[in-house]
Design a protein around this motif. Structure first.
Motif, PDB file in Angstrom:
ATOM      1  N   ILE A 101      40.998  46.807  36.510  1.00 41.00           N
ATOM      2  CA  ILE A 101      41.798  46.530  37.698  1.00 41.00           C
ATOM      3  C   ILE A 101      41.594  45.059  38.027  1.00 41.00           C
ATOM      4  O   ILE A 101      40.449  44.613  38.181  1.00 41.00           O
ATOM      5  N   GLU A 102      42.665  44.309  38.093  1.00 38.71           N
ATOM      6  CA  GLU A 102      42.565  42.876  38.354  1.00 38.71           C
ATOM      7  C   GLU A 102      42.069  42.621  39.771  1.00 38.71           C
ATOM      8  O   GLU A 102      42.486  43.291  40.720  1.00 38.71           O
ATOM      9  N   LEU A 103      41.175  41.640  39.894  1.00 39.84           N
ATOM     10  CA  LEU A 103      40.629  41.226  41.175  1.00 39.84           C
ATOM     11  C   LEU A 103      40.835  39.732  41.360  1.00 39.84           C
ATOM     12  O   LEU A 103      40.976  38.990  40.390  1.00 39.84           O
ATOM     13  N   SER A 104      40.806  39.303  42.603  1.00 38.56           N
ATOM     14  CA  SER A 104      40.756  37.882  42.917  1.00 38.56           C
ATOM     15  C   SER A 104      39.869  37.708  44.140  1.00 38.56           C
ATOM     16  O   SER A 104      39.703  38.632  44.931  1.00 38.56           O
ATOM     17  N   GLU A 105      39.287  36.532  44.264  1.00 33.16           N
ATOM     18  CA  GLU A 105      38.455  36.188  45.418  1.00 33.16           C
ATOM     19  C   GLU A 105      39.117  35.049  46.163  1.00 33.16           C
ATOM     20  O   GLU A 105      39.379  33.998  45.588  1.00 33.16           O
ATOM     21  N   GLY A 108      36.250  34.124  50.578  1.00 30.74           N
ATOM     22  CA  GLY A 108      35.141  35.028  50.850  1.00 30.74           C
ATOM     23  C   GLY A 108      35.500  36.502  50.876  1.00 30.74           C
ATOM     24  O   GLY A 108      34.691  37.326  51.311  1.00 30.74           O
ATOM     25  N   VAL A 109      36.699  36.846  50.398  1.00 28.08           N
ATOM     26  CA  VAL A 109      37.132  38.243  50.353  1.00 28.08           C
ATOM     27  C   VAL A 109      37.585  38.574  48.925  1.00 28.08           C
ATOM     28  O   VAL A 109      38.314  37.798  48.305  1.00 28.08           O
ATOM     29  N   VAL A 110      37.144  39.729  48.421  1.00 27.11           N
ATOM     30  CA  VAL A 110      37.591  40.221  47.116  1.00 27.11           C
ATOM     31  C   VAL A 110      38.803  41.114  47.347  1.00 27.11           C
ATOM     32  O   VAL A 110      38.775  42.007  48.206  1.00 27.11           O
ATOM     33  N   HIS A 111      39.875  40.857  46.595  1.00 27.41           N
ATOM     34  CA  HIS A 111      41.114  41.641  46.674  1.00 27.41           C
ATOM     35  C   HIS A 111      41.362  42.300  45.329  1.00 27.41           C
ATOM     36  O   HIS A 111      41.035  41.733  44.289  1.00 27.41           O
ATOM     37  N   TRP A 112      41.968  43.484  45.351  1.00 29.45           N
ATOM     38  CA  TRP A 112      42.414  44.102  44.096  1.00 29.45           C
ATOM     39  C   TRP A 112      43.928  44.027  44.028  1.00 29.45           C
ATOM     40  O   TRP A 112      44.611  43.983  45.042  1.00 29.45           O
ATOM     41  N   HIS A 113      44.439  43.976  42.798  1.00 29.41           N
ATOM     42  CA  HIS A 113      45.862  43.782  42.539  1.00 29.41           C
ATOM     43  C   HIS A 113      46.511  45.095  42.095  1.00 29.41           C
ATOM     44  O   HIS A 113      45.963  45.789  41.249  1.00 29.41           O
ATOM     45  N   THR A 114      47.663  45.378  42.637  1.00 26.84           N
ATOM     46  CA  THR A 114      48.422  46.527  42.161  1.00 26.84           C
ATOM     47  C   THR A 114      49.075  46.180  40.823  1.00 26.84           C
ATOM     48  O   THR A 114      49.111  45.019  40.416  1.00 26.84           O
ATOM     49  N   ALA A 115      49.584  47.183  40.149  1.00 30.99           N
ATOM     50  CA  ALA A 115      50.308  47.024  38.886  1.00 30.99           C
ATOM     51  C   ALA A 115      51.369  48.113  38.833  1.00 30.99           C
ATOM     52  O   ALA A 115      51.440  48.961  39.728  1.00 30.99           O
ATOM     53  N   TRP A 116      52.152  48.129  37.791  1.00 30.54           N
ATOM     54  CA  TRP A 116      53.244  49.102  37.699  1.00 30.54           C
ATOM     55  C   TRP A 116      52.730  50.536  37.781  1.00 30.54           C
ATOM     56  O   TRP A 116      53.402  51.420  38.289  1.00 30.54           O
ATOM     57  N   ASN A 117      51.500  50.782  37.325  1.00 29.85           N
ATOM     58  CA  ASN A 117      50.940  52.138  37.331  1.00 29.85           C
ATOM     59  C   ASN A 117      49.732  52.284  38.257  1.00 29.85           C
ATOM     60  O   ASN A 117      49.021  53.273  38.194  1.00 29.85           O
ATOM     61  N   LEU A 118      49.525  51.298  39.133  1.00 29.84           N
ATOM     62  CA  LEU A 118      48.353  51.280  39.995  1.00 29.84           C
ATOM     63  C   LEU A 118      48.758  50.949  41.416  1.00 29.84           C
ATOM     64  O   LEU A 118      49.317  49.883  41.666  1.00 29.84           O
ATOM     65  N   ARG A 119      48.514  51.874  42.331  1.00 32.68           N
ATOM     66  CA  ARG A 119      48.931  51.739  43.715  1.00 32.68           C
ATOM     67  C   ARG A 119      47.770  52.098  44.641  1.00 32.68           C
ATOM     68  O   ARG A 119      46.841  52.797  44.235  1.00 32.68           O
ATOM     69  N   PRO A 120      47.827  51.659  45.886  1.00 30.94           N
ATOM     70  CA  PRO A 120      46.783  52.060  46.830  1.00 30.94           C
ATOM     71  C   PRO A 120      46.916  53.528  47.198  1.00 30.94           C
ATOM     72  O   PRO A 120      48.024  54.088  47.202  1.00 30.94           O
ATOM     73  N   PHE A 121      45.790  54.133  47.470  1.00 27.59           N
ATOM     74  CA  PHE A 121      45.764  55.508  47.963  1.00 27.59           C
ATOM     75  C   PHE A 121      45.986  55.453  49.452  1.00 27.59           C
ATOM     76  O   PHE A 121      45.319  54.714  50.164  1.00 27.59           O
ATOM     77  N   THR A 122      46.963  56.204  49.941  1.00 26.99           N
ATOM     78  CA  THR A 122      47.230  56.235  51.379  1.00 26.99           C
ATOM     79  C   THR A 122      47.068  57.659  51.877  1.00 26.99           C
ATOM     80  O   THR A 122      47.380  58.629  51.180  1.00 26.99           O
ATOM     81  N   PHE A 123      46.568  57.776  53.104  1.00 27.63           N
ATOM     82  CA  PHE A 123      46.341  59.097  53.714  1.00 27.63           C
ATOM     83  C   PHE A 123      47.613  59.598  54.332  1.00 27.63           C
ATOM     84  O   PHE A 123      48.424  58.902  54.849  1.00 27.63           O
TER      85      PHE A 123
END
Length: 123
Positions: A101-105, A108-123
């Motif tokens: 999973i691609e990350l960037s900083e 001072g904050v680490v972020h993760w990147h979505t992709a065509w097959n990768l999305r955030p989990f939402t409640f």
């Protein structure tokens, strides 16, 4: 949602070299999965928490992925070892590398990147 959306994960200081991982949930290929972020040699890395030998979570305790040497990410169940910087199989019963999973900083904050097959989990 764009394929390259960023989501804040943690403060940069929450990840120490070879230390505990920060877990998070994602939707990968339509399935809810656990993922984790670690720091290795100064850079953050993230992977699905899924051993390639058998699709099960790898950590033996929440956030503990490094072996006793602090050099490899280890599946506690099967003993498969993975390189922390690439997720490539290093030894044991692996079937390929971990899903990265691609990350960037940023500021001072680490972020993760979505992709065509990768999305955030939402409640």
């Amino acid at each position: 949602m764009a394929d390259d959306a960023l989501f804040p994960l943690c403060r940069s200081a929450d990840l120490s070299d070879g230390g505990l991982a920060v877990p998070f949930d994602v939707i990968y290929g339509g399935q809810t999965c656990r993922a984790f972020a670690i720091r290795w040699q100064g850079r953050p890395h993230a992977y699905l928490n899924r051993c390639t030998h058998v699709a099960m979570e790898m950590d033996y305790q929440e956030g503990r992925f490094f072996d006793d040497t602090g050099r490899w990410l280890l599946c506690a169940t099967h003993g498969a070892a993975y390189a922390p910087d690439t997720g490539a199989c290093a030894s044991g019963p692996c079937r390929g590398g971990l899903v990265r999973i691609e990350l960037s900083e940023i500021d001072g904050v680490v972020h993760w990147h979505t992709a065509w097959n990768l999305r955030p989990f939402t409640f």
